[in-house]
Design an enzyme around this catalytic site. Sequence first.
Site, mmCIF file in Angstrom:
data_model
loop_
_atom_site.group_PDB
_atom_site.id
_atom_site.type_symbol
_atom_site.label_atom_id
_atom_site.label_comp_id
_atom_site.label_asym_id
_atom_site.label_seq_id
_atom_site.Cartn_x
_atom_site.Cartn_y
_atom_site.Cartn_z
ATOM 1 N N GLY A 88 0.802 -1.221 0.000
ATOM 2 C CA GLY A 88 0.000 0.000 0.000
ATOM 3 C C GLY A 88 0.836 1.273 0.000
ATOM 4 O O GLY A 88 0.511 2.243 -0.681
ATOM 5 N N THR A 89 1.914 1.273 0.768
ATOM 6 C CA THR A 89 2.751 2.478 0.856
ATOM 7 C C THR A 89 3.324 2.839 -0.510
ATOM 8 O O THR A 89 3.251 3.987 -0.952
ATOM 9 C CB THR A 89 3.887 2.251 1.885
ATOM 10 O OG1 THR A 89 3.289 1.939 3.143
ATOM 11 C CG2 THR A 89 4.775 3.471 2.017
ATOM 12 N N ASN A 168 -8.252 3.834 8.240
ATOM 13 C CA ASN A 168 -7.624 2.700 8.920
ATOM 14 C C ASN A 168 -7.793 2.745 10.434
ATOM 15 O O ASN A 168 -7.704 1.715 11.097
ATOM 16 C CB ASN A 168 -6.137 2.628 8.578
ATOM 17 C CG ASN A 168 -5.452 3.964 8.635
ATOM 18 O OD1 ASN A 168 -5.790 4.885 7.880
ATOM 19 N ND2 ASN A 168 -4.525 4.097 9.555
ATOM 20 N N GLN A 196 -7.715 -0.510 3.256
ATOM 21 C CA GLN A 196 -8.539 -1.125 4.308
ATOM 22 C C GLN A 196 -9.860 -1.703 3.793
ATOM 23 O O GLN A 196 -10.471 -2.521 4.472
ATOM 24 C CB GLN A 196 -8.834 -0.098 5.404
ATOM 25 C CG GLN A 196 -7.618 0.285 6.238
ATOM 26 C CD GLN A 196 -7.113 -0.845 7.132
ATOM 27 O OE1 GLN A 196 -7.845 -1.788 7.453
ATOM 28 N NE2 GLN A 196 -5.853 -0.776 7.526
ATOM 29 N N SER A 216 -3.458 -3.564 -0.734
ATOM 30 C CA SER A 216 -2.324 -4.279 -0.144
ATOM 31 C C SER A 216 -2.738 -5.698 0.246
ATOM 32 O O SER A 216 -3.816 -5.902 0.799
ATOM 33 C CB SER A 216 -1.862 -3.501 1.097
ATOM 34 O OG SER A 216 -0.805 -4.159 1.723
ATOM 35 N N HIS A 218 -1.392 -7.861 2.502
ATOM 36 C CA HIS A 218 -1.336 -8.391 3.877
ATOM 37 C C HIS A 218 -2.528 -7.993 4.739
ATOM 38 O O HIS A 218 -2.653 -8.450 5.879
ATOM 39 C CB HIS A 218 -0.006 -8.013 4.558
ATOM 40 C CG HIS A 218 0.126 -6.602 5.009
ATOM 41 N ND1 HIS A 218 -0.108 -6.222 6.305
ATOM 42 C CD2 HIS A 218 0.488 -5.474 4.352
ATOM 43 C CE1 HIS A 218 0.116 -4.918 6.423
ATOM 44 N NE2 HIS A 218 0.478 -4.446 5.244
ATOM 45 N N THR A 254 12.334 -7.064 -10.621
ATOM 46 C CA THR A 254 11.907 -8.449 -10.858
ATOM 47 C C THR A 254 10.645 -8.747 -10.061
ATOM 48 O O THR A 254 10.577 -8.469 -8.860
ATOM 49 C CB THR A 254 13.039 -9.426 -10.455
ATOM 50 O OG1 THR A 254 14.167 -9.108 -11.263
ATOM 51 C CG2 THR A 254 12.642 -10.884 -10.675
ATOM 52 N N CYS A 341 1.169 1.743 11.822
ATOM 53 C CA CYS A 341 2.462 2.346 11.534
ATOM 54 C C CYS A 341 2.795 3.454 12.507
ATOM 55 O O CYS A 341 3.937 3.794 12.691
ATOM 56 C CB CYS A 341 2.478 2.883 10.112
ATOM 57 S SG CYS A 341 1.624 1.788 9.009
HETATM 58 C C1 LIG Z 1 -5.188 3.046 4.707
HETATM 59 C C2 LIG Z 1 -3.806 2.499 4.582
HETATM 60 N N1 LIG Z 1 -3.021 2.920 3.570
HETATM 61 C C3 LIG Z 1 -1.787 2.447 3.382
HETATM 62 C C4 LIG Z 1 -1.240 1.517 4.240
HETATM 63 C C5 LIG Z 1 0.139 0.993 3.985
HETATM 64 O O1 LIG Z 1 0.068 -0.297 3.432
HETATM 65 P P1 LIG Z 1 1.308 -1.298 3.475
HETATM 66 O O2 LIG Z 1 1.425 -1.753 4.895
HETATM 67 O O3 LIG Z 1 0.944 -2.397 2.536
HETATM 68 O O4 LIG Z 1 2.502 -0.527 3.009
HETATM 69 C C6 LIG Z 1 -1.994 1.060 5.324
HETATM 70 C C7 LIG Z 1 -1.432 0.112 6.321
HETATM 71 O O5 LIG Z 1 -1.793 0.099 7.474
HETATM 72 C C8 LIG Z 1 -3.322 1.560 5.491
HETATM 73 O O6 LIG Z 1 -4.103 1.148 6.494
#
Ligand SMILES: Cc1ncc(COP(=O)(O)O)c(C=O)c1O
Length: 403
Positions: A88-89, A168, A196, A216, A218, A254, A341
């Site tokens: 996601g990041t 989130n 989310q 994302s 995970h 890759t 995070c």
């Molecule tokens: C709304 C939201 N965006 C982005 C992210 C970041 O995703 P990733 O952990 O896959 O980098 C998160 C992770 O908690 C999230 O909740």
Amino acid sequence: MGRFPKVVRCVLNEVDEMRKIYLDYAATTPVDPRVLKAMKPYFSEDFGNASSLYSMGQQARLAMENSRKRIAKIINSEPEEIVFTSGGTESDNLALVGVAMANKKKGNHIITSKIEHKAVMETCEFLEKQGFQITYLDVDKYGIIDLEQLKKSIKKETILVSVMHANNEIGTLEPIEEVGKICREKDIYFHTDAVQSFCKIPIDVKKMKIDMLSASSHKIYGPKGVGLLYVRTGVKIEPLLHGGGHESGRRSGTENVAGIVGFAKACEIANKGMTKEAKRLSRMRNKLVKGLLKVPNSYINGHPEKRLPGNTNFRFDFIEGEALILKLDIVGIEASTGSACSSKDLKASHVLISIGLSPKQAHGSLRITMGRYTKEKDIDYVLKNVPEVVSELREISPFKGKW
Ligand SMILES: Cc1ncc(COP(=O)(O)O)c(C=O)c1O
């Protein structure tokens, strides 16, 4: 365990044996065994590089393209509109920086909200340093943006609007279909961070007029380190990563074939059971809310209905959320104070401050997020233990019933 002294090992063994209830599914999820099974061959049997021309490489490419097709179908996009990333990041960074770099001749103004995830917020701050102007939309007490403010904020230099689908921390759902409509009418790109909500509530990128969407793996019982950015055909975007021109030149590196295969499997499983699971989670969520709001001076953060099925976020006045988390951990409940995070830095959450809480109120918040392995009896356990722990903490709290 061997690295701990004997006395600590004994304590940890006891903790190990104690019942553990994981209630932080918004932070991350365990990999579903079916996902793991699908991924396994791509580690050491069919481990080929998807760019290699011989058959093992082509097999890897086929598995990857097949995954792309299956994921695209779920959000009603074309397969070539899916760019696989590391999560996601990266997807958020690619959407914002990529569009900013590719469209800077058209304009330098971006609109986002005050409650975005740090992956969007910090990227906006980075872009501000590069000369872009950012408007941060306010939210109401539930965390919902004001569409009139959005309309008024649009100017001729605006190139992008980025508003998340589901928050989130508080789980509030934003009116993204309306945002998409406003942006399409004004010919402005619309990105949504759906990390989310993806595969938890329905998403149709065409119907919702979404130009870019981050997701994302995970968060949906897939492996960590893989995600996607949907990029509508025609959107002008610069890559962040330069190299071998993978992902049609939009993301070099890759490809993580095993991860991508696992991500597709996780998407299919979640999508297939979505309606039933959303109902089950909403039922448990409502039970939890009803029960915990009986605690004196407790409140719900976020919208009472317009929220993710598995998300609850409570505020207990006169105590500190961090103390609550640690005490709950002792009784085997794993929950969180804020976003995964940012829960290490003890600053009050920007989301809770934006919905109008004072820093002290924000610190007394608890996020409980449920998921696939949460059972009704876990909720009963929480309903028994949380009020007790809150009351114990209030007894020793220096605030003594007033802030
Ligand atoms: C709304 C939201 N965006 C982005 C992210 C970041 O995703 P990733 O952990 O896959 O980098 C998160 C992770 O908690 C999230 O909740």
